[in-house]
Design a protein around this motif. Structure first.
Motif, PDB file in Angstrom:
ATOM      1  N   LEU A   1      -3.924   0.867 -12.663  1.00 53.25           N
ATOM      2  CA  LEU A   1      -4.305   0.829 -11.260  1.00 53.25           C
ATOM      3  C   LEU A   1      -4.566   2.275 -10.862  1.00 53.25           C
ATOM      4  N   LEU A   2      -5.836   2.602 -10.617  1.00 47.05           N
ATOM      5  CA  LEU A   2      -6.197   4.015 -10.502  1.00 47.05           C
ATOM      6  C   LEU A   2      -6.514   4.455  -9.090  1.00 47.05           C
ATOM      7  N   SER A   3      -6.289   3.586  -8.137  1.00 45.90           N
ATOM      8  CA  SER A   3      -6.554   3.971  -6.755  1.00 45.90           C
ATOM      9  C   SER A   3      -5.529   3.298  -5.860  1.00 45.90           C
ATOM     10  N   ASP A   4      -5.162   4.016  -4.789  1.00 46.55           N
ATOM     11  CA  ASP A   4      -4.194   3.443  -3.865  1.00 46.55           C
ATOM     12  C   ASP A   4      -4.804   2.384  -2.959  1.00 46.55           C
ATOM     13  N   ASP A   5      -6.127   2.275  -3.007  1.00 44.33           N
ATOM     14  CA  ASP A   5      -6.760   1.225  -2.210  1.00 44.33           C
ATOM     15  C   ASP A   5      -7.078   0.010  -3.064  1.00 44.33           C
ATOM     16  N   ALA A   6      -6.777   0.120  -4.344  1.00 41.47           N
ATOM     17  CA  ALA A   6      -7.060  -0.996  -5.243  1.00 41.47           C
ATOM     18  C   ALA A   6      -5.878  -1.954  -5.261  1.00 41.47           C
ATOM     19  N   ASP A   7      -6.061  -3.063  -5.927  1.00 38.10           N
ATOM     20  CA  ASP A   7      -5.149  -4.171  -5.819  1.00 38.10           C
ATOM     21  C   ASP A   7      -5.134  -4.962  -7.117  1.00 38.10           C
TER      22      ASP A   7
ATOM     23  N   ARG B   1       0.797  -1.220   0.000  1.00 41.31           N
ATOM     24  CA  ARG B   1       0.000   0.000   0.000  1.00 41.31           C
ATOM     25  C   ARG B   1       0.833   1.276   0.000  1.00 41.31           C
TER      26      ARG B   1
ATOM     27  N   ALA C   1       0.317  -5.661  -7.196  1.00 41.14           N
ATOM     28  CA  ALA C   1       0.457  -4.228  -6.981  1.00 41.14           C
ATOM     29  C   ALA C   1      -0.679  -3.709  -6.121  1.00 41.14           C
ATOM     30  N   LYS C   2      -0.326  -2.974  -5.080  1.00 38.24           N
ATOM     31  CA  LYS C   2      -1.352  -2.397  -4.216  1.00 38.24           C
ATOM     32  C   LYS C   2      -1.186  -0.896  -4.123  1.00 38.24           C
ATOM     33  N   ASN C   3      -0.462  -0.316  -5.044  1.00 33.75           N
ATOM     34  CA  ASN C   3      -0.303   1.125  -5.021  1.00 33.75           C
ATOM     35  C   ASN C   3      -0.363   1.628  -6.447  1.00 33.75           C
ATOM     36  N   SER C   4      -1.146   2.678  -6.661  1.00 32.94           N
ATOM     37  CA  SER C   4      -1.378   3.099  -8.042  1.00 32.94           C
ATOM     38  C   SER C   4      -0.140   3.732  -8.668  1.00 32.94           C
ATOM     39  N   THR C   5       0.810   4.161  -7.855  1.00 35.67           N
ATOM     40  CA  THR C   5       1.999   4.776  -8.436  1.00 35.67           C
ATOM     41  C   THR C   5       3.055   3.723  -8.788  1.00 35.67           C
ATOM     42  N   ALA C   6       2.761   2.475  -8.491  1.00 35.97           N
ATOM     43  CA  ALA C   6       3.713   1.410  -8.821  1.00 35.97           C
ATOM     44  C   ALA C   6       3.797   1.263 -10.337  1.00 35.97           C
ATOM     45  N   GLN C   7       4.976   0.956 -10.805  1.00 35.03           N
ATOM     46  CA  GLN C   7       5.129   0.688 -12.239  1.00 35.03           C
ATOM     47  C   GLN C   7       5.869  -0.618 -12.401  1.00 35.03           C
ATOM     48  N   PHE C   8       5.150  -1.602 -12.845  1.00 37.03           N
ATOM     49  CA  PHE C   8       5.759  -2.917 -12.996  1.00 37.03           C
ATOM     50  C   PHE C   8       5.769  -3.316 -14.461  1.00 37.03           C
ATOM     51  N   GLU C   9       6.874  -3.816 -14.894  1.00 36.38           N
ATOM     52  CA  GLU C   9       6.937  -4.340 -16.247  1.00 36.38           C
ATOM     53  C   GLU C   9       7.555  -5.722 -16.199  1.00 36.38           C
TER      54      GLU C   9
ATOM     55  N   VAL D   1       1.870  -3.025 -14.926  1.00 43.08           N
ATOM     56  CA  VAL D   1       0.936  -2.392 -14.008  1.00 43.08           C
ATOM     57  C   VAL D   1       1.399  -0.962 -13.862  1.00 43.08           C
ATOM     58  N   ALA D   2       0.515  -0.023 -14.100  1.00 44.94           N
ATOM     59  CA  ALA D   2       0.915   1.368 -13.948  1.00 44.94           C
ATOM     60  C   ALA D   2      -0.310   2.250 -13.823  1.00 44.94           C
ATOM     61  N   ASP D   3      -0.064   3.503 -13.475  1.00 41.98           N
ATOM     62  CA  ASP D   3      -1.119   4.503 -13.463  1.00 41.98           C
ATOM     63  C   ASP D   3      -1.202   5.076 -14.876  1.00 41.98           C
TER      64      ASP D   3
END
Lengths: 489, 425
Positions: free
Chosen positions: B338-344, A388, A418-426, B366-368
């Motif tokens: 992934l558009l929310s910090d509470d999402a998964d 998070r 991924a549990k954070n929207s600012t994460a960037q995974f490739e 996975v990205a914003d």
């Protein structure tokens, strides 16, 4: 497309029947009776002159282990291990810990000579000025010699066997042991916590750049023994250390268990580089014998901007089950995993890594290359997760596998969470996609695409492997040329 | 799983077993079918619902997530709704009873309850393996569905929509559908609910494509915000058969959509496209396995996830290439916003390869929202909210447009997506 001939030849050179370190040394051993019980643990602890707290710690793990079940999720198959058929302690007679080189049994020294491991400091110094390496040599259950201890001491670096460290630096050991891989972590780590016999301990103090490469060389020699080593490396604030691990074992028909635990701790701005050349006996052509390599390796980037990097070259063991991992706890910390795993004969490899992003602005990179030949199975299993609060976590993963022949299997099992929207995974597993900028650069200069891809991948691997000292990297060197042409993803 | 001894059942497990017990004597089936039902329910009772310790259910711990199951109610179905694509023929199932009013030419169908009664359904009721919880629940409780055959060489002009409309209670349906050689058709399997009351739906489609068949199969899941949907499609592709499988999840509280296929004839080709629109507190799992069993088969999979609020998304994809399946070409990609910090979001794109002359690749990201793209739109005077909506829409709509041959279909699906985004974004 199928693998190119050159690659096939190179893999053939390290096939299971080409194993060079399979000799056995006749040496008089002092062994604990077979089996596992509180008495055996008490015996190990007393052989090591351990303080009471250590014995208690072992008991705690042992009691926990009795309630645990062997894991079955890995893609490996083997007959049930009888944990009471193993000697949990075996040491050359009269050796309970490292001594000065003059006191060491000459037979033992011959072993290391044969393996090409430099133990005599003067010889190393007299030779061409290559990189200087300090070695801790572990023979079955004990460390027999540790070189360059004095010189390292001058720099403030503590490098000794873990048994010595428990006696001489109990505060440090108590503070860090089991903080990365807890006693209850998993079946084999818990078993290790109960019965570990030796291994290395490294502490690099604040701001110190360790003046030489450190390394431990593990040798299993005795029959029906298991090797349970424990390594603990701590890099204090701003420190740097590069550590290498090598391992071999004699050729035998029965399987032997090797269940190690390695814990790395990097505090603020510290960096640890951990390299492994794993060359345990892989078993014969028919899949008879060989080492079961069930290892738990984990690094904790505890401090901000710390960095841990794992490099592994895996060619040995009948079964490998290991996932060197990084816990990216400190803000701005970085984890890296570079791996080449080659399986031949009836070898089974289930290996990979875990990158657990906890802190802010953490980054990780995974490059894994698996090559399966013969009847082997080669699985990459890796987890990347962002929690998070792991803002701006970044990961890049690339794993390629290559099959040689139609009796083997290559598998890829990534877990991306991924549990954070600012994460960037490739995550990617195709050769055509590797670094398009670099590829474009090569193409533009007239290098054909296939050659360009090979150049980029190998150039990268080469960079990693060349940092291993020659003595440890004979096999690794051979792998440099292996191209990924014909990679199946 | 080693769970021979009886476990302490959760409320949901008891509810499912009770639903079965209450309907004994009423559920259709001949001797073989009835005894198979008994076995499946017995397995459910002894093994329970799968937990995260079962690898195939690692990210969807059904035992914990499925808190309750509404009681079965024979009046829980709703009237059929308008077809999503104008002009499509609608076949529906209401409380197990098939409604076959409008059968297009070249299509024959009968109620699945007849196959249960005459026993011809027995073979298809077998589970796919010990971890096939959906097959088990559905096999135990299935009341009806449709058995459809599209004749050899038939080319359907308009799509056929299979509707399951539920208002509450439970629905357990099956759709064995076979396409004859050279048949060409577009099928829409649509699950929706008409009320906010919770319903529990399990559905298994069993699709076979004979040589050269060319089929578009769309699964449109639009259940209500309190619903549980356990869907499964099994497909088998014959020689040169082409299946374009399109899955859209735009509803449900707890959703598991399983897609299990085999490319068993040379030249077979699968295109899988998935769009998962996830919001609220929902949990949506798309699990896909494809086994390339023979040489010269191809597949391409693209999954796009958009995750808002506190939603949890899962994609598990596994491509198997058998020992002799040389020249397989398989590509799988899973992209997530992934558009929310509470999402998964958890993804597990797996490859299992036993042949050495193949090309398989997988990618996962996975990205914003891309900040440079957003900046581009902002700099042109588009307000941020609108710019974001545009980018999200483009991210998923892109793959709908691949169905360009059928404009009405593209329009209908884009409508579903826009409506959902309007509500959630």
């Amino acid at each position: 497309m199928p693998a190119v001939q050159e690659t096939i030849d190179q893999v053939r050179q390290i096939d299971v029947d080409q194993y060079k370190y399979g000799f056995e040394t006749k040496i008089e051993m002092d062994k604990a009776p077979k089996g596992l019980s509180e008495d055996i643990i008490r015996l190990i602890s007393s052989k090591k002159n351990e303080p009471e707290w250590m014995l208690e710690w072992r008991f705690e793990a042992y009691r926990r282990w009795l309630t645990m079940e062997e894991p079955s999720w890995a893609r490996v198959r083997y007959p049930k291990i009888d944990f009471n058929e193993i000697h949990y302690y075996a040491a050359p007679k009269g050796t309970t810990g490292p001594k000065s080189l003059d006191e060491v049994d000459p037979e033992l020294l011959k072993v290391y000579e044969k393996l090409g491991i430099p133990l005599r400091e003067q010889e190393i110094l007299a030779g061409v000025e290559k990189s200087k390496i300090a070695v801790d040599a572990v023979f079955d259950s004990v460390s027999v010699v540790t070189t360059f201890k004095e010189e390292l001491k001058k720099a403030g670096v503590i490098f000794m066997s873990i048994s010595e460290a428990i006696r001489e630096h109990p505060d440090l050991v108590r503070k860090y042991l089991g903080t990365v891989v807890p006693q209850s972590d998993n079946f084999y780590a818990t078993l290790n916590s109960a019965v570990f016999t030796d291994g290395s301990f490294v502490y690099v103090p604040k701001g110190v750049r360790c003046p030489m490469e450190l390394s431990t060389y593990f040798r299993i020699n005795e029959k029906n023994t298991g090797q349970f080593e424990r390594t603990l490396i701590i890099a204090d604030e701003g420190a740097y250390v590069s550590y290498l691990e090598g391992c071999t074992a004699p050729q035998r028909d029965e399987n032997q268990l090797h269940a190690a635990v390695v814990e790395l701790i990097a505090l603020d701005d510290a960096e640890i580089k951990y390299s492994t050349v794993q060359n345990w006996y892989p078993g014969d052509k028919e899949g008879k014998g060989g080492i079961y390599n069930f290892v738990t390796k984990r690094g904790d980037c505890r401090g901000k901007n710390s960095k841990i990097s794992w490099t592994q070259v895996e060619t040995g063991s009948a079964i490998t089950w290991k996932y060197p991992s990084c816990i990216l706890r400190g803000d701005g910390s970085r984890g890296e995993f570079y791996s080449i795993a080659v399986s031949n004969g009836h070898q089974q490899v289930d290996s990979g890594t875990k990158m657990i992003h906890l802190g802010k602005n953490t980054s990780s990179r995974i490059i894994s290359k698996g090559i399966a030949a013969g009847f082997s199975d080669n699985t990459y299993r890796g987890q990347v997760s962002a929690h998070r609060k792991a803002e701006n976590a970044r990961n890049f993963t690339q794993c390629d596998s290559l099959l040689i022949g139609d009796k083997c299997g290559a598998h890829t099992v990534p877990y991306i969470e991924a549990k954070n929207s600012t994460a960037q995974f490739e995550h990617e597993a195709t050769t055509s996609k590797i670094s398009e900028d670099q590829l474009f650069y090569c193409l533009q200069r007239g290098i054909p695409e296939e050659a360009a891809i090979a150049l980029i991948v190998n150039g990268f691997v080469k960079e990693v492997i060349q940092e291993l000292p020659m003595e440890f990297a004979v096999e690794a060197q051979k792998l440099i040329g292996i191209s990924l042409e014909g990679s199946v993803g | 799983m080693n769970m021979q001894q009886a476990i302490k059942m959760t409320a949901a497990e008891s509810a499912l077993v009770d639903a079965y017990t209450a309907q004994i004597g009423d559920l259709p089936g001949d001797g073989a079918v009835l005894s198979l039902r008994d076995t499946l329910v017995h397995e459910l009772r002894t093994a329970g619902l799968p937990t995260r310790r079962v690898e195939a259910w690692h990210y969807t711990d059904l035992r914990t997530l499925l808190r309750s199951v509404p009681a079965a109610d024979s009046t829980a179905f709703s009237e059929r709704v308008e077809a999503i694509v104008p002009g499509a023929s609608v076949l529906s199932v209401r409380n197990g009873q098939a409604d076959l009013k409008t059968l297009p030419e070249g299509v024959t169908a009968r109620s699945y309850s007849e196959s249960l009664l005459d026993g011809s359904a027995a073979a298809g009721l077998a589970v796919l393996g010990a971890d096939d919880a959906i097959g088990r629940i559905n096999g135990g409780l299935v009341r009806g569905g449709l058995e459809i055959a599209v004749a050899e060489g038939a080319e359907l002009k308009a799509p056929v929509e299979i509707q399951v409309v539920q208002s509450h209670g439970q629905a357990h349906t099956r759709f064995p559908v076979s396409f004859g050689a050279g048949a060409k058709a577009t099928m829409i399997e649509r699950h929706l609910s008409t009320s906010a009351e919770p319903s529990f739906v399990s559905s298994v489609s069993d699709v076979t494509l004979a040589e050269g068949a060319d089929v578009i199969w769309i699964i449109l899941q639009q259940q209500g915000p309190a619903d549980t949907h356990l869907g499964q499609i099994r497909f088998d592709l014959g020689k040169d058969a082409k299946l374009h499988l399109f899955v859209i999840n735009a509803g449900g509280k707890l959703v598991r959509q399983e897609l299990h296929g085999k490319a068993s004839g040379e030249g077979a080709d699968l295109t899988l496209r998935g769009i998962n629109l996830l919001g609220g507190d929902s949990h949506t799992d798309v699990t896909f396995t494809l086994s390339h069993d023979v040489p010269h088969t191809t597949s391409s999979e693209i999954i796009r996830n958009v995750v808002f609020d506190r939603a949890k998304g899962v994609f598990q994809g596994k491509i198997l290439v058998a020992k002799d399946a040389q020249k397989t070409d398989a590509k799988m990609a899973c992209n997530t916003l992934l558009l929310s910090d509470d999402a998964d979001l958890s993804a597990k794109p797996e490859l299992e390869i036993f042949a050495d002359d193949v090309q398989c690749g997988h990618g996962a990201t996975v990205a914003d929202i891309d900040h440079t793209q957003l900046f581009y739109l902002l700099s042109r005077g588009i307000p941020e909210k609108k710019a974001r909506a545009m980018l999200v829409n483009a991210f998923v709509a892109e793959i709908v447009e691949e169905l360009e041959d059928d404009e009405a279909l593209v329009e209908a699906l884009e409508g579903v997506i826009s409506a959902w985004l309007e509500k959630h974004a």
